[in-house]
Design a protein around this motif. Sequence first.
Motif, PDB file in Angstrom:
ATOM      1  N   GLY A 250      -1.060  11.456   1.072  1.00 24.01           N
ATOM      2  CA  GLY A 250      -1.774  10.229   0.923  1.00 24.01           C
ATOM      3  C   GLY A 250      -3.126  10.753   0.495  1.00 24.01           C
ATOM      4  O   GLY A 250      -3.804  10.175  -0.359  1.00 24.01           O
ATOM      5  N   LYS A 251      -3.807  11.971   1.051  1.00 24.34           N
ATOM      6  CA  LYS A 251      -4.810  12.333   0.574  1.00 24.34           C
ATOM      7  C   LYS A 251      -5.249  12.696  -0.828  1.00 24.34           C
ATOM      8  O   LYS A 251      -5.913  12.558  -1.568  1.00 24.34           O
TER       9      LYS A 251
ATOM     10  N   ASN B 162       3.174  13.636   4.771  1.00 28.79           N
ATOM     11  CA  ASN B 162       2.881  12.424   4.116  1.00 28.79           C
ATOM     12  C   ASN B 162       1.385  11.982   4.436  1.00 28.79           C
ATOM     13  O   ASN B 162       0.836  11.561   3.586  1.00 28.79           O
ATOM     14  N   THR B 163       0.579  12.554   5.367  1.00 28.95           N
ATOM     15  CA  THR B 163      -0.721  12.470   5.346  1.00 28.95           C
ATOM     16  C   THR B 163      -1.463  13.286   4.181  1.00 28.95           C
ATOM     17  O   THR B 163      -2.463  12.685   3.586  1.00 28.95           O
TER      18      THR B 163
ATOM     19  N   GLN C 235       5.683   5.385   0.285  1.00 23.16           N
ATOM     20  CA  GLN C 235       5.050   6.843  -0.006  1.00 23.16           C
ATOM     21  C   GLN C 235       5.539   8.038   1.032  1.00 23.16           C
ATOM     22  O   GLN C 235       5.423   9.192   0.416  1.00 23.16           O
ATOM     23  N   LYS C 236       6.065   7.662   2.116  1.00 18.72           N
ATOM     24  CA  LYS C 236       6.627   8.856   3.045  1.00 18.72           C
ATOM     25  C   LYS C 236       7.890   9.061   2.264  1.00 18.72           C
ATOM     26  O   LYS C 236       8.298  10.486   2.454  1.00 18.72           O
TER      27      LYS C 236
ATOM     28  N   SER D   5      -5.447   9.709  -3.152  1.00 16.45           N
ATOM     29  CA  SER D   5      -6.786   9.177  -3.402  1.00 16.45           C
ATOM     30  C   SER D   5      -7.864  10.181  -3.720  1.00 16.45           C
ATOM     31  O   SER D   5      -8.906   9.708  -3.768  1.00 16.45           O
TER      32      SER D   5
END
Length: 240
Positions: free
Chosen positions: A138-139, A134-135, A123-124, A142
């Motif tokens: 990820g959000k 990356n954070t 994912q990174k 989702s």
Amino acid sequence: MPRTPAGRAAHTRWQVRRREQQRLGLWCPFVPAGPVREHLERVRKAGMPARATAVRLGLPSTAFEYLMWGDQNNGPGELVRRETAEAVLAYWPSLGDFPDGARIDPTGTRRRVHALETLGFSQKFLADRVGIQNTNFGKAMSADRVTARVARAVATQYDLLWNKLPEDFGVKQWVADRTRRMAVRQGWAPPLAWDDDTIDDPAAVPQLDAPQAGFTEGDDVVDRFLMGSPSSWTGRHAVP
């Protein structure tokens, strides 16, 4: 004359019908607006503004305002031209149609990310390629909605990477292996399990019935994923 293929096709059908109905004395250039308004509302809820839809169909950007909302003295329009109705009812936005900031269904974006993770792209790595921290990436994966800009960026990377090995792009071997193992645990489908024409459809399911690839364990796991080998999977359901 409408500027898009859908608009031109609807206009041609309208001309043929008009001539025939005029010959029979049955010509009626307007139809009830209700079904058209309902379809435009579904398109709008999918993330495509009414103005953007009008422009996409080769109409003035304000073409649907009275139809949808009326004006300060009148409610929404009750009739609409037949050719406009046909163009609208035949239209559903593709990923390329949405404005960058439109918030759309994330199904196809998640499936593309998960499919690439089955190959070992972390994912990174994907976040860096898309240009997002990356954070935040990820959000976005989702969230209930994703911006069209992010969806298109992910789709671009998917088209570039779906048949590649992450190690060839600088991903460390242990990172790729860990990502593949995680994808197996999650039961995510590989790229060849998805049809490009339906990957964005929430109702679509992956096709995991490809012939056995003939590989066993270890370093051949990516080849088995690329072949869509059922033996590679612990789960067989689409990830919405």
